[in-house]
Design an enzyme around this catalytic site. Structure first.
Site, mmCIF file in Angstrom:
data_model
loop_
_atom_site.group_PDB
_atom_site.id
_atom_site.type_symbol
_atom_site.label_atom_id
_atom_site.label_comp_id
_atom_site.label_asym_id
_atom_site.label_seq_id
_atom_site.Cartn_x
_atom_site.Cartn_y
_atom_site.Cartn_z
ATOM 1 C CB THR A 66 39.207 -0.261 17.198
ATOM 2 O OG1 THR A 66 39.261 0.890 18.028
ATOM 3 C CG2 THR A 66 39.009 0.140 15.748
ATOM 4 C CG ASP A 67 41.545 -4.465 19.630
ATOM 5 O OD1 ASP A 67 42.194 -3.506 19.152
ATOM 6 O OD2 ASP A 67 41.800 -5.649 19.336
ATOM 7 C CB ALA A 68 43.206 -1.430 23.863
#
Length: 135
Positions: free
Chosen positions: A16-18
């Site tokens: 995932t991203d942030a």
């Protein structure tokens, strides 16, 4: 079309991203994993294909559509179904779902290449039965 093959996946932090949403390029990894598992399921793990058939698969065309985001810790199902097989290439339709909700879909065309020369080669006879398309 061939039968639909599927594998389960869980979304981990590394995917995932942030914001906790699956990074777009990871869907390509999920699809690759599903195709590799399909081969292994039929007794042809990718290292055996390379060793015994002297070939590799390369993506030559990809059309993808993102419909909804997958998120951290989601349980996903990735599918592949072969829709066209030619002498040196084949096309699969792939999806990523969370339950019944389709999050991602793609059509992927792959070519068979001679591992040493990196030139197109026909799908080996040993593998042709795997790609059987039924109507």
């Amino acid at each position: 079309m061939s039968e639909i093959f599927s594998i389960p996946l869980r979304v981990y932090y590394e995917d995932t991203d942030a914001g906790g949403v699956v990074y777009h390029a990871n869907y390509l990894r999920y699809m690759e994993r599903c195709r590799s598992e399909w081969l292994a399921h039929h007794g042809w793990p990718i290292d055996r294909v390379e060793r015994e058939c002297g070939m590799v698969f390369v993506v030559t065309q990809l059309e993808a559509r993102f419909k909804a985001p997958a998120r951290l810790m989601d349980r996903l199902t990735v599918t592949t179904q072969f829709v066209e097989v030619r002498r040196v290439q084949f096309t699969s339709r792939q999806t990523v779902r969370r339950g019944t909700e389709q999050l991602f879909e793609a059509t992927v065309t792959l070519a068979c290449l001679d591992r040493q020369r990196f030139r197109p080669m026909a799908i080996p006879q040993l593998l042709q039965p795997l790609f059987k398309i039924t109507t």
